[in-house]
Design a protein around this motif. Structure first.
Motif, short mmCIF file in Angstrom:
data_model
loop_
_atom_site.label_atom_id
_atom_site.label_comp_id
_atom_site.label_asym_id
_atom_site.label_seq_id
_atom_site.Cartn_x
_atom_site.Cartn_y
_atom_site.Cartn_z
N GLU A 100 1.84 -12.14 1.26
CA GLU A 100 0.40 -11.87 1.36
C GLU A 100 0.06 -10.43 1.02
OE1 GLU A 100 -1.14 -14.85 1.75
OE2 GLU A 100 0.98 -15.38 1.72
N THR A 101 0.86 -9.48 1.52
CA THR A 101 0.57 -8.08 1.23
C THR A 101 0.83 -7.77 -0.23
OG1 THR A 101 2.77 -7.39 2.00
CG2 THR A 101 0.96 -7.30 3.60
N TRP A 102 1.82 -8.44 -0.84
CA TRP A 102 2.07 -8.21 -2.26
C TRP A 102 0.91 -8.78 -3.09
CZ3 TRP A 102 5.52 -11.06 -6.15
CH2 TRP A 102 5.69 -10.28 -7.30
N ALA A 103 0.38 -9.93 -2.70
CA ALA A 103 -0.80 -10.48 -3.39
C ALA A 103 -1.96 -9.49 -3.30
CB ALA A 103 -1.20 -11.82 -2.79
N ASN A 104 -2.16 -8.89 -2.15
CA ASN A 104 -3.22 -7.89 -1.98
C ASN A 104 -2.98 -6.68 -2.86
OD1 ASN A 104 -4.33 -9.59 -0.08
ND2 ASN A 104 -3.52 -8.47 1.66
N TYR A 105 -1.72 -6.23 -2.91
CA TYR A 105 -1.35 -5.08 -3.73
C TYR A 105 -1.67 -5.34 -5.20
CZ TYR A 105 1.66 -1.66 -6.05
OH TYR A 105 2.15 -0.66 -6.86
N LEU A 106 -1.26 -6.51 -5.70
CA LEU A 106 -1.50 -6.84 -7.10
C LEU A 106 -3.00 -6.98 -7.39
CD1 LEU A 106 1.34 -9.44 -7.71
CD2 LEU A 106 1.25 -7.07 -8.51
N SER A 107 -3.74 -7.58 -6.46
CA SER A 107 -5.16 -7.74 -6.64
C SER A 107 -5.86 -6.38 -6.68
CB SER A 107 -5.74 -8.61 -5.52
OG SER A 107 -7.13 -8.76 -5.69
N ALA A 108 -5.51 -5.51 -5.75
CA ALA A 108 -6.13 -4.18 -5.72
C ALA A 108 -5.81 -3.40 -6.99
CB ALA A 108 -5.66 -3.41 -4.50
N ASP A 109 -4.58 -3.55 -7.48
CA ASP A 109 -4.20 -2.89 -8.72
C ASP A 109 -5.01 -3.45 -9.90
OD1 ASP A 109 -2.44 -1.04 -10.18
OD2 ASP A 109 -1.61 -2.88 -11.05
N HIS A 110 -5.23 -4.75 -9.88
CA HIS A 110 -5.97 -5.41 -10.97
C HIS A 110 -7.45 -5.04 -10.96
CE1 HIS A 110 -6.99 -8.56 -13.85
NE2 HIS A 110 -8.02 -8.83 -13.07
N PHE A 111 -8.07 -5.09 -9.79
CA PHE A 111 -9.52 -4.87 -9.69
C PHE A 111 -9.90 -3.40 -9.54
CE2 PHE A 111 -9.31 -9.37 -8.42
CZ PHE A 111 -10.23 -9.87 -9.32
N GLY A 112 -8.96 -2.54 -9.19
CA GLY A 112 -9.26 -1.13 -9.04
C GLY A 112 -9.76 -0.79 -7.64
N GLN A 113 -10.20 0.44 -7.48
CA GLN A 113 -10.55 0.96 -6.17
C GLN A 113 -11.89 0.48 -5.63
OE1 GLN A 113 -8.44 2.76 -4.17
NE2 GLN A 113 -7.03 2.14 -5.78
N ASN A 114 -12.74 -0.10 -6.45
CA ASN A 114 -14.06 -0.50 -5.98
C ASN A 114 -14.13 -1.98 -5.63
OD1 ASN A 114 -15.18 2.06 -6.29
ND2 ASN A 114 -15.41 1.73 -8.47
N ASN A 115 -13.07 -2.50 -5.10
CA ASN A 115 -13.07 -3.92 -4.75
C ASN A 115 -13.16 -4.10 -3.24
OD1 ASN A 115 -10.53 -3.57 -3.64
ND2 ASN A 115 -9.47 -4.25 -5.45
N TRP A 116 -13.29 -5.34 -2.80
CA TRP A 116 -13.43 -5.61 -1.37
C TRP A 116 -12.18 -5.23 -0.58
CZ3 TRP A 116 -18.08 -5.96 0.05
CH2 TRP A 116 -19.04 -6.58 -0.76
N LEU A 117 -11.03 -5.46 -1.16
CA LEU A 117 -9.80 -5.14 -0.43
C LEU A 117 -9.69 -3.66 -0.12
CD1 LEU A 117 -7.22 -7.43 -2.26
CD2 LEU A 117 -8.11 -7.69 0.05
N ASN A 118 -10.23 -2.83 -0.97
CA ASN A 118 -10.18 -1.39 -0.74
C ASN A 118 -11.43 -0.87 -0.05
OD1 ASN A 118 -7.67 -0.65 -1.72
ND2 ASN A 118 -8.38 -0.81 -3.82
N GLY A 119 -12.35 -1.76 0.29
CA GLY A 119 -13.62 -1.33 0.86
C GLY A 119 -13.53 -0.75 2.25
N LEU A 120 -12.53 -1.14 3.01
CA LEU A 120 -12.36 -0.63 4.37
C LEU A 120 -10.95 -0.09 4.52
CD1 LEU A 120 -14.16 -3.56 6.22
CD2 LEU A 120 -15.06 -1.28 5.80
N SER A 121 -10.49 0.03 5.74
CA SER A 121 -9.14 0.55 5.99
C SER A 121 -8.10 -0.27 5.25
CB SER A 121 -8.86 0.51 7.49
OG SER A 121 -7.50 0.74 7.74
N LEU A 122 -7.21 0.38 4.55
CA LEU A 122 -6.22 -0.33 3.74
C LEU A 122 -5.19 -1.07 4.57
CD1 LEU A 122 -5.55 2.30 0.96
CD2 LEU A 122 -7.00 0.30 0.86
N HIS A 123 -4.95 -0.64 5.78
CA HIS A 123 -3.88 -1.24 6.58
C HIS A 123 -4.38 -2.14 7.70
CE1 HIS A 123 -0.84 0.99 4.45
NE2 HIS A 123 -1.60 2.05 4.57
#
Length: 110
Positions: free
Chosen positions: A56-79
């Motif tokens: 799950e965390t790897w899926a999040n990592y790949l998604s954040a890398d794909h969508f960049g810093q302005n996505n929902w996953l990066n919108g709040l605390s990363l951890h």
């Protein structure tokens, strides 16, 4: 935007991360390794525990890398975000990479 809509957007990005995993390791490895381990984790862990599992965390990592810093996953605390999609600031571990190599050594990893 209301909380439910944000949560749905995060879920879509998270699930897209699983598509990126399949593209990276191939369908055979994805379903044989990631799918099985994710299903096992979901069946034995709480939702919060499952969200911290490597698949799950790897899926999040790949998604954040794909969508960049302005996505929902990066919108709040990363951890420890509100919706239970933790994002680790690291790619796939060496141990898990070796599992993929051992499973289908003739198929290159992307």
């Amino acid at each position: 935007m209301i909380k439910g809509a944000k949560q749905n957007a995060w879920l879509l990005e998270h699930e897209f991360g699983h598509i990126l995993q399949a593209r990276k390791v191939g369908n055979l490895r994805f379903y044989s390794i990631i799918g099985k381990e994710s299903l096992w984790s979901a069946s034995v862990n709480t939702p919060q525990g499952h969200g911290k599992f490597w698949t799950e965390t790897w899926a999040n990592y790949l998604s954040a890398d794909h969508f960049g810093q302005n996505n929902w996953l990066n919108g709040l605390s990363l951890h420890n975000n509100l919706f239970g999609y933790p994002l680790l600031k690291e790619p796939l571990s060496t141990w898990n990479w070796l599992k993929f190599r051992a499973h289908a050594p003739w198929t290159p990893l992307k």
